[in-house]
Scaffold this motif. Structure first.
Motif, short mmCIF file in Angstrom:
data_model
loop_
_atom_site.label_atom_id
_atom_site.label_comp_id
_atom_site.label_asym_id
_atom_site.label_seq_id
_atom_site.Cartn_x
_atom_site.Cartn_y
_atom_site.Cartn_z
N UNK A 80 0.82 -1.19 -0.10
CA UNK A 80 0.20 0.13 0.07
C UNK A 80 0.90 1.27 0.04
N UNK A 81 1.73 1.09 -0.97
CA UNK A 81 2.91 2.30 -0.87
C UNK A 81 2.08 3.58 -1.19
N UNK A 82 2.45 4.76 -0.72
CA UNK A 82 1.70 5.99 -0.84
C UNK A 82 0.72 6.40 -0.39
N UNK A 83 0.06 5.36 0.20
CA UNK A 83 -1.22 5.64 1.29
C UNK A 83 -1.03 6.04 2.55
N UNK A 84 0.15 5.55 3.19
CA UNK A 84 0.36 5.94 4.59
C UNK A 84 1.76 6.79 4.54
N UNK A 85 1.44 7.85 5.44
CA UNK A 85 2.32 8.92 5.27
C UNK A 85 2.87 9.17 6.70
N UNK A 86 4.12 9.89 7.07
CA UNK A 86 4.46 9.69 8.59
C UNK A 86 3.89 11.16 9.30
N UNK A 87 3.24 11.24 10.31
CA UNK A 87 2.88 12.29 10.94
C UNK A 87 3.75 12.89 12.13
N UNK A 88 4.30 14.10 12.04
CA UNK A 88 5.03 14.54 12.96
C UNK A 88 4.53 14.77 14.37
N UNK A 89 4.25 13.86 15.00
CA UNK A 89 3.48 13.71 16.26
C UNK A 89 4.16 13.18 17.34
N UNK A 90 5.53 12.89 17.03
CA UNK A 90 6.55 12.18 18.13
C UNK A 90 6.75 13.25 19.17
N UNK A 91 6.52 14.50 18.97
CA UNK A 91 6.94 15.43 19.88
C UNK A 91 5.77 15.59 20.84
N UNK A 92 4.94 14.64 20.95
CA UNK A 92 3.46 14.84 21.74
C UNK A 92 3.85 15.38 23.08
N UNK A 93 2.95 16.44 23.55
CA UNK A 93 2.98 16.82 24.90
C UNK A 93 2.23 16.08 25.66
N UNK A 94 2.66 16.23 27.23
CA UNK A 94 1.92 15.61 28.20
C UNK A 94 1.47 16.62 29.26
N UNK A 95 0.18 16.94 29.12
CA UNK A 95 -0.43 18.08 29.87
C UNK A 95 -0.81 17.69 31.30
N UNK A 96 -0.60 18.69 32.19
CA UNK A 96 -1.36 18.42 33.56
C UNK A 96 -2.70 18.85 33.83
N UNK A 97 -3.26 18.66 34.78
CA UNK A 97 -4.87 18.86 34.74
C UNK A 97 -5.45 20.19 34.37
N UNK A 98 -4.49 21.31 34.41
CA UNK A 98 -4.95 22.63 34.22
C UNK A 98 -4.56 22.94 32.69
N UNK A 99 -4.24 21.92 31.80
CA UNK A 99 -3.84 22.07 30.27
C UNK A 99 -2.39 22.67 30.19
N UNK A 100 -1.62 22.74 31.29
CA UNK A 100 -0.33 23.22 30.88
C UNK A 100 0.66 22.22 30.63
N UNK A 101 1.48 22.59 29.65
CA UNK A 101 2.66 21.38 29.45
C UNK A 101 3.31 20.76 30.40
N UNK A 102 3.29 19.66 30.98
CA UNK A 102 4.04 19.10 32.18
C UNK A 102 5.44 18.75 31.65
N UNK A 103 5.44 18.06 30.24
CA UNK A 103 6.72 17.76 29.71
C UNK A 103 6.27 17.28 28.38
N UNK A 104 7.38 17.46 27.55
CA UNK A 104 7.26 16.85 26.08
C UNK A 104 7.76 15.30 26.24
N UNK A 105 6.94 14.64 25.52
CA UNK A 105 7.22 13.12 25.57
C UNK A 105 8.71 12.73 24.96
N UNK A 106 9.10 11.97 25.54
CA UNK A 106 10.59 11.36 24.95
C UNK A 106 10.24 11.07 23.33
N UNK A 107 11.39 11.17 22.58
CA UNK A 107 11.15 10.85 21.02
C UNK A 107 10.73 9.60 20.95
#
Length: 356
Positions: A80-107
């Motif tokens: 299925x070449x060409x159908x699936x593409x990389x998404x730059x979400x590896x830098x997903x954040x982890x938020x605390x209960x108030x919506x503040x960035x608690x940390x950036x997830x490890x790559x």
């Protein structure tokens, strides 16, 4: 004259469920030379790899992305070449209960992939040969599995619905084997309703799957030249907010269009607590939580919710599939080994290999 053995002769096989597990199972069986028919109550193949189309663009309101760890899944994706593409979400954040960035997830060591133009595209691509051959029965719900009166060694399926005629009833017969590729509660219900494969029912009983309410929002006003960037700078985050577990900016995914859109998935605990609430109430509560987490106070031009009763595996079966050789009935799905897209594929693949 020597007859082919039953192990090598083509078999007639019914697969109930056209999600990733069901289509992976069906395509593998077809490749092995068997005749396969797939049934699903939905209007298209995909299962929880679903894409909702709106006037403002699409939403991946089920699975958000997938990763690839098993070489067999990687090999299948080569078709299925060409159908699936990389998404730059590896830098997903982890938020605390108030919506503040608690940390950036490890790559992540696993790149995040998304089919384009929506998550359903991959399953639909693999299902297309079945559809073209008239072997994909959509909008058709199987209500009972029973022995074929014309051949007691085979099975027949009683169904309701078909495209354009939701009240239609039909019987599909002549199947040597039946595979249930559905969420575990629906699998149990169908087996019990059909009084079949009691051993499978006992084995499935310990499996636990959590629900999920999903909110979809569109903000076309964010595209106006005078409008500053709407909301946070990140594209995806895991949240510790008591209502929200995950948020993603749909428009950041490749091939999705530029209108600002967000998919918000509620936590398992909150979804379970509010499982039977009406949709407008759930939408209002999740929208309030979204504002708290992101700081986006603009009124969305589009808002909708979707309830997944069976979304994420909490307690898996512990093996890739179930196969009752005596009855020739099997069961597979991501709930067998986990909750990832790849888990569903491996479950369907190994189910097919057990039959073939």
């Amino acid at each position: 004259m020597t007859n082919k053995s039953s192990a090598t002769a083509p078999r007639q096989i019914a697969v109930i469920g056209a999600g990733m597990a069901g289509i992976a199972c069906a395509r593998t069986l077809v490749q092995a030379g068997h005749n396969v028919s797939v049934f699903d109550k939905s209007r298209s193949a995909g299962g929880r790899m679903s894409t909702r189309s709106t006037a403002f663009g699409t939403f991946d309101h089920g699975a958000q992305y997938f990763t690839v760890r098993d070489p067999r899944f990687a090999l299948a994706l080569e078709t299925a070449k060409g159908i699936c593409k990389p998404w730059s979400a590896n830098s997903v954040r982890v938020l605390d209960t108030f919506g503040r960035v608690a940390s950036a997830a490890l790559p992540s060591r696993d790149p995040h992939w998304v089919p384009s133009p929506g998550m359903s595209a991959l399953v639909k691509y693999w299902a297309k040969p079945l559809a073209d051959d008239g072997r994909l029965e959509l909008e058709t719900q199987v209500t009972r599995i029973e022995r074929d009166p014309m051949n007691k060694k085979q099975w027949q399926l009683r169904t309701t619905g078909m495209p354009g005629t939701p009240d239609a009833q039909h019987v599909f017969s002549g199947f040597d084997s039946v595979v249930l590729a559905m969420p575990n509660p629906q699998t149990v219900d169908l087996l019990q309703n059909s009084a079949q494969a009691a051993r499978l029912v006992r084995d499935i009983h310990p499996v636990q799957v959590a629900p999920c309410w999903t909110l979809m929002l569109a903000f076309p006003q964010a595209m106006q030249p005078t409008m500053a960037h709407l909301g946070p700078q990140w594209n995806a985050a895991r949240s510790n907010h008591h209502r929200i577990a995950w948020l993603s900016r749909e428009s950041s995914k490749p091939g999705r269009g530029g209108i600002e859109r967000w998919t918000v998935q509620a936590s398992a605990a909150w979804s379970l607590e509010h499982l039977e609430d009406d949709a407008p109430r759930v939408q209002a509560k999740l929208l309030k939580a979204f504002t708290e987490v992101t700081g986006i106070r603009a009124e969305p031009a589009h808002a909708a919710v979707h309830r997944w009763r069976y979304a994420q595996t909490v307690q898996p079966l512990g093996k890739s599939h179930l196969w009752d050789e005596k009855s020739s009935i099997g069961a597979c799905g991501d709930w067998c080994i986990g909750h990832r897209v790849e888990d569903a594929f491996i479950s369907g693949l190994e189910m097919a290999l057990a039959i073939a």
